[in-house]
Design an enzyme around this catalytic site. Structure first.
Site, PDB file in Angstrom:
ATOM      1  N   ASP A 159      36.753  34.214  43.394  1.00 25.92           N
ATOM      2  CA  ASP A 159      36.660  34.149  41.953  1.00 25.92           C
ATOM      3  C   ASP A 159      36.645  35.603  41.473  1.00 25.92           C
ATOM      4  O   ASP A 159      36.478  36.523  42.281  1.00 25.92           O
ATOM      5  CB  ASP A 159      35.379  33.424  41.535  1.00 25.92           C
ATOM      6  N   ASP A 216      35.122  36.997  37.962  1.00 30.41           N
ATOM      7  CA  ASP A 216      33.892  37.377  37.264  1.00 30.41           C
ATOM      8  C   ASP A 216      32.661  37.131  38.131  1.00 30.41           C
ATOM      9  O   ASP A 216      32.489  36.047  38.682  1.00 30.41           O
ATOM     10  CB  ASP A 216      33.742  36.587  35.971  1.00 30.41           C
TER      11      ASP A 216
END
Length: 139
Positions: free
Chosen positions: A46, A48
């Site tokens: 991922d 963030d």
């Protein structure tokens, strides 16, 4: 910006209409032999709060006029409707002349999560791995 993910590990794709970058014959032979003789692994990350130690949606506000959003816009947020809210934020930025390069400049300053640059640099040396960014941000 030495601690930025973008300076460490991001390799932009070749521009549309251009061919793949030239590889040496030795590199092609090694890659071919490697693919034929071993397993390959796919690693997903991922972005963030995984690759970078911030939430990029929060940081994009730094590109806004005065580095803040008006209250009327902030007040449009509804729980469970985050992507729609961020679409309004990005539309607001565009309406106020914020360019893609200005947003990119903010994003390039995001600090990497501690240890992430070392990990990505290591993964980049491995021929048996492919690293992919998976994110639903602002779908």
């Amino acid at each position: 910006m030495g601690d930025s993910f973008f300076n460490c590990c991001y390799v932009p794709p070749h521009p549309p209409g251009e061919g793949e970058p030239q590889r040496s014959r030795r590199t092609e032979i090694m890659a071919s032999a490697h693919v034929n003789n071993s397993k390959r692994f796919l690693i997903f990350f991922d972005f963030d709060e995984t690759i970078v130690d911030e939430t990029s949606d929060d940081m994009v506000v730094q590109a806004a006029p005065g580095q803040h959003l008006p209250n009327w816009l902030k007040d449009t947020y509804q729980p469970g409707r985050y992507n729609e809210y961020m679409q309004r934020v990005l539309a607001y930025l565009a309406e106020h002349g914020v360019t893609e390069s200005q947003i990119r400049s903010v994003m390039e300053k995001l600090p990497a999560t501690p240890g992430m640059l070392t990990l990505l640099q290591f993964l980049r040396t491995r021929q048996d791995l492919e690293v992919v960014l998976v994110s639903d941000a602002n779908t």
